[in-house]
Design a protein around this motif. Sequence first.
Motif, PDB file in Angstrom:
ATOM      1  N   ASN A   1       0.821  -1.218   0.000  1.00  0.00           N
ATOM      2  CA  ASN A   1       0.000   0.000   0.000  1.00  0.00           C
ATOM      3  C   ASN A   1       0.857   1.271   0.000  1.00  0.00           C
ATOM      4  O   ASN A   1       2.035   1.219   0.315  1.00  0.00           O
TER       5      ASN A   1
ATOM      6  N   ASP B   1       0.877   5.846  -3.950  1.00  0.00           N
ATOM      7  CA  ASP B   1       0.855   7.273  -4.324  1.00  0.00           C
ATOM      8  C   ASP B   1       2.084   8.045  -3.856  1.00  0.00           C
ATOM      9  O   ASP B   1       2.378   9.119  -4.359  1.00  0.00           O
ATOM     10  N   LEU B   2       2.817   7.505  -2.884  1.00  0.00           N
ATOM     11  CA  LEU B   2       3.977   8.235  -2.354  1.00  0.00           C
ATOM     12  C   LEU B   2       5.221   8.061  -3.210  1.00  0.00           C
ATOM     13  O   LEU B   2       6.186   8.809  -3.083  1.00  0.00           O
TER      14      LEU B   2
ATOM     15  N   ASN C   1      -1.013   0.700  10.980  1.00  0.00           N
ATOM     16  CA  ASN C   1      -0.436   1.801  10.224  1.00  0.00           C
ATOM     17  C   ASN C   1      -0.104   1.469   8.760  1.00  0.00           C
ATOM     18  O   ASN C   1       0.446   2.298   8.060  1.00  0.00           O
TER      19      ASN C   1
ATOM     20  N   SER D   1      -7.209  -0.291   7.294  1.00  0.00           N
ATOM     21  CA  SER D   1      -8.567   0.254   7.446  1.00  0.00           C
ATOM     22  C   SER D   1      -8.940   1.136   6.261  1.00  0.00           C
ATOM     23  O   SER D   1     -10.058   1.059   5.750  1.00  0.00           O
TER      24      SER D   1
HETATM   25  P1  GDP Z   1      -4.269   0.689   9.791  1.00  0.00           P
HETATM   26  O1  GDP Z   1      -3.746   0.943  11.166  1.00  0.00           O
HETATM   27  O2  GDP Z   1      -3.468  -0.341   9.089  1.00  0.00           O
HETATM   28  O3  GDP Z   1      -5.714   0.410   9.728  1.00  0.00           O
HETATM   29  O4  GDP Z   1      -3.964   2.018   8.963  1.00  0.00           O
HETATM   30  P2  GDP Z   1      -4.875   3.292   8.621  1.00  0.00           P
HETATM   31  O5  GDP Z   1      -5.864   2.947   7.574  1.00  0.00           O
HETATM   32  O6  GDP Z   1      -5.376   3.888   9.871  1.00  0.00           O
HETATM   33  O7  GDP Z   1      -3.751   4.223   7.942  1.00  0.00           O
HETATM   34  C1  GDP Z   1      -2.542   4.545   8.613  1.00  0.00           C
HETATM   35  C2  GDP Z   1      -1.975   5.835   8.041  1.00  0.00           C
HETATM   36  O8  GDP Z   1      -1.571   5.625   6.689  1.00  0.00           O
HETATM   37  C3  GDP Z   1      -2.976   6.980   8.003  1.00  0.00           C
HETATM   38  O9  GDP Z   1      -2.266   8.163   8.311  1.00  0.00           O
HETATM   39  C4  GDP Z   1      -3.466   6.985   6.571  1.00  0.00           C
HETATM   40  O10 GDP Z   1      -3.852   8.276   6.174  1.00  0.00           O
HETATM   41  C5  GDP Z   1      -2.225   6.537   5.831  1.00  0.00           C
HETATM   42  N1  GDP Z   1      -2.551   5.839   4.576  1.00  0.00           N
HETATM   43  C6  GDP Z   1      -3.373   4.784   4.410  1.00  0.00           C
HETATM   44  N2  GDP Z   1      -3.431   4.408   3.113  1.00  0.00           N
HETATM   45  C7  GDP Z   1      -2.621   5.252   2.437  1.00  0.00           C
HETATM   46  C8  GDP Z   1      -2.244   5.393   1.068  1.00  0.00           C
HETATM   47  O11 GDP Z   1      -2.669   4.669   0.166  1.00  0.00           O
HETATM   48  N3  GDP Z   1      -1.364   6.409   0.773  1.00  0.00           N
HETATM   49  C9  GDP Z   1      -0.874   7.248   1.727  1.00  0.00           C
HETATM   50  N4  GDP Z   1      -0.036   8.213   1.344  1.00  0.00           N
HETATM   51  N5  GDP Z   1      -1.192   7.133   3.012  1.00  0.00           N
HETATM   52  C10 GDP Z   1      -2.058   6.164   3.375  1.00  0.00           C
END
Ligand code: GDP
Length: 368
Positions: A110, A113-114, A176, A180
Amino acid sequence: TEEVLNCIGCGAQIQTEDKDAPGYVQPSTLKKYLEDDSKELLCKRCFRLRNYNEITDVNIDDDEFLKLLDSISSKKGLIVNVIDIFDYEGSVIPGLQRFVGDKNILVVGNKLDLLPHSVNQNKLLNWIQQKSKENGIKSVDQIMVSAEKGTNIDKLMELIEKYRHGQDVYVVGTTNTGKSTLINKIISENSDIKDLITTSRFPGTTLDRIDIPLDDGHFLIDTPGIIHKYQLAHYLNEQELKAVTPKKQLHPSTFQLRDGQTIFVAGLARFDFLDEKSNVIFYVNQGLLLHRTKTINADEFYQKHLGELLNPPYDVTEFPKLKKEEFTSHQKSDIVIYGLGWVTIPANCKVRVFVPEGVSVSIRDAII
Ligand code: GDP
């Protein structure tokens, strides 16, 4: 004796102590329920899911996670393992293959985009595949997506259909990685799921998991995120993490370096150049300070300026000491500092890298 209450959505034991753990409800919500138990008791996570179609992540520790994996080990299905392409080492789940048995694992990288546009995506996919192999994960396939931008989500769904063979899909990942965000994207892009999710729930399961119905009676199952102590994030507070985590596409910062020169990446990493004059390119979050100094003064400089000029970290009291590692490149290579970014060095080049103890560094063929 106190009665044990469970969430009617996910089955987690209700608690009011830890917001980030399964089964959390606000004390006031619990009080209301105890006064009038004709109402349904949902944990915060299930409440948000039911009312806003939004997944929030809860965290569990290694032991609980292994128990969860164990409970699905005899079941059929596909494992979708979400990793953060900026933090492979922090996202990999050691022993995943062993715990999921012979189920297929689809690795999803994932945060696509970065990456700068000039990145060779195939090289990066090969690297992910190789890393998976090193970690004992026999991935059936790998794909890179951007959960946030929605890039390649349709392709991911095609791969899921291809490999799930009409069975359930378990989405696993460390916190992170964007698990989600990814699941929310899948929900929002699939109107059928969106309608279903507010009505059909599976009460009484003992797993802290969310089941999202697929169109053939099977489910996409969101499992809680596992916390990983190798993540740089583990050593940073929320504000520091914000400064480190890229939000936008990375831009190269090029330095011409020669033997005896050092670059500090804020107070988080140190890069000593040990070779003839060359161009070295840093790919880290844009706001982060890259400070050049003489290697001979670097130790003293770090001690003097850590937490001040060299920030983040802002709070240095619990920040781990830096440990060093040396690398020699045979071809143009990237030194990857997990969770932070990477540094591209030319072929036949010797460098010394310092990172906080507990954070991993590795070398790979350059992806640009
Ligand atoms: P989880 O803990 O795995 O459920 O992660 P989250 O969905 O809460 O995302 C963790 C962080 O990564 C957040 O700050 C999101 O905004 C960021 N994030 C998630 N997906 C992407 C993505 O595709 N690109 C970027 N640049 N940031 C992402």
